[in-house]
Design a protein around this motif. Structure first.
Motif, PDB file in Angstrom:
ATOM      1  N   ASP A   7      -3.403  -5.746  -1.338  1.00  0.00           N
ATOM      2  CA  ASP A   7      -2.961  -5.249  -2.640  1.00  0.00           C
ATOM      3  C   ASP A   7      -3.547  -6.102  -3.755  1.00  0.00           C
ATOM      4  O   ASP A   7      -2.862  -6.482  -4.708  1.00  0.00           O
ATOM      5  CB  ASP A   7      -1.430  -5.241  -2.705  1.00  0.00           C
ATOM      6  N   VAL A 322       0.430  -3.090   1.016  1.00  0.00           N
ATOM      7  CA  VAL A 322      -0.393  -2.166   0.239  1.00  0.00           C
ATOM      8  C   VAL A 322       0.511  -1.557  -0.819  1.00  0.00           C
ATOM      9  O   VAL A 322       1.690  -1.886  -0.920  1.00  0.00           O
ATOM     10  CB  VAL A 322      -1.020  -1.058   1.124  1.00  0.00           C
ATOM     11  N   SER A 323      -0.031  -0.652  -1.631  1.00  0.00           N
ATOM     12  CA  SER A 323       0.788  -0.052  -2.682  1.00  0.00           C
ATOM     13  C   SER A 323       0.474   1.432  -2.819  1.00  0.00           C
ATOM     14  O   SER A 323      -0.493   1.941  -2.254  1.00  0.00           O
ATOM     15  CB  SER A 323       0.550  -0.751  -4.022  1.00  0.00           C
TER      16      SER A 323
END
Length: 380
Positions: A7, A322-323
């Motif tokens: 990220d 993660v995003s």
């Protein structure tokens, strides 16, 4: 379980060399830069050295660099000044800019009555240069164009040179949120006619809470903060000395091996894409994030062929960070405003994930991510 951090568009880990130089500064150089005694002069000298180093990197003068607490503050200052001090009445932008730009413009529209013109976007999130030229050639009011160089969610790269030349041809001010570009692309502001850019150190392995604005020489700026006269009167407040020094070091490191590091990251991106296709042959990518030429090597935004509201949460449980979009809007419940503007309703309902890399990302970490995605797909 070793955690995998993917990220980096949200923030990057601080480089050890940056931590070292900041620690040294904290121990040895603790004076207030506004003090006239030797401790103060040492601190002030360190700030001005950092300013000169940063200016040199972009081929501008030190007087054109202003230190801020980050990109959001710099965007706010530039846009507010453009309206309140420079007489700008129309701002041309897109609906997929960072919220630091979009929310500021909406505030200025409400309080100052400016006109916001949103450029059309195609299904990939690209603008039309022909439309931009047509809009700039219409009307006589003072205009400003605000377009980000690299989109922080889908990685699209703006044709920055072409946009800058169109603005220059039409005598229109050009502001670019370059937060995702600084430290990833060579920037020569002697050759590139941009009036304003912004940077945030934590995007290129520097500390959080510090950044800078570039303002082209000759453009008058009203202070963003009052009270002490720091930053040549533009931003009152005791300077964040240690973070400024850290930002300078982080920027130097970013550009020392830029070509090699970007090539390595691009290879990792391609490895990830091929690995995802092997698991999901009908996979889609949002924006131009699959493209080698039209997107940042650091960002992939993938749209899976299913809808899973718990995907990012469950990947987190599997050790993967993660995003789904911008970290600045992580608390929002309606999803990514960027994807909402470029996808149809059916596409938007699918699960999209942003994976973003740095020079510290490894192939083993990509493998761990792919295994986690495959595991999640198997048990879904």
């Amino acid at each position: 379980m070793k955690r995998v951090y993917l990220d980096n568009a949200a923030t990057t880990p601080i480089a050890k060399e940056v931590i070292d130089v900041m620690h040294e500064s904290m121990v040895e150089n603790f004076g207030n830069p506004s003090s006239t005694h030797q401790n103060g002069r040492m601190a002030k000298a360190a700030i001005e050295k950092a300013r000169k180093n940063i200016a040199k990197q972009f081929h501008v003068s030190a007087s054109e660099i202003y230190f801020t607490c980050g990109g959001t503050e710099a965007d706010n200052w530039i846009l507010n000044n453009a309206v309140s001090n420079l007489g700008v009445r129309t701002v041309i932008t897109t609906e997929i800019e960072h919220s630091a730009v979009l929310d500021t413009l909406l505030h200025l529209q409400k309080k100052k009555g400016i006109t916001i013109v949103y450029l059309s976007l195609d299904a990939k999130g690209r603008i039309s240069l022909e439309e931009l030229q047509k809009i700039l050639a219409t009307g006589t009011e003072k205009k400003l164009v605000s377009l980000m160089w690299v989109n922080n969610e889908i990685g699209n790269v703006l044709p920055i040179k072409e946009v800058a030349e169109i603005c220059k041809k039409n005598d229109v001010l050009f502001h670019s949120d370059t937060v995702q570009a600084i430290g990833s692309y060579t920037v020569n502001l002697q050759e590139l006619p941009i009036d304003f850019i912004v940077a945030s150190a934590h995007k290129f392995h520097g500390p959080k809470g510090v950044g800078f604005a570039f303002v082209r020489k000759g453009i008058p700026m009203e202070p963003m903060l009052y009270g002490g006269g720091q930053e040549r009167g533009a931003r009152s407040s005791t300077e964040n000395l240690h973070s400024i020094i850290g930002m300078d070091r982080a920027l130097q490191l970013s550009y020392t091996s830029l070509k090699e590091e970007m090539s390595m990251i691009a290879d990792l991106k391609e490895y990830l894409i091929q690995g995802l296709y092997a698991i999901f042959p009908k996979l889609c990518f949002n924006g131009d994030s699959e493209s080698k030429d039209l997107s940042s090597p650091k960002i992939v935004n993938v749209r899976f062929p299913f809808s899973d509201d718990m995907l990012i949460f469950n990947l987190d449980l599997l050790g993967i960070s993660v995003s789904g979009g911008s970290a600045c809007q992580s608390g929002a419940t309606k999803g990514s405003h960027v994807l909402f503007k470029i996808l149809d309703q059916e596409q938007f309902q699918k699960s999209s994930v942003r994976i973003s890399f740095s020079k510290f990302t490894t192939k083993d970490e990509i493998e761990q991510f792919l295994q986690a995605v495959e595991t999640r797909n198997t048990i879904r």
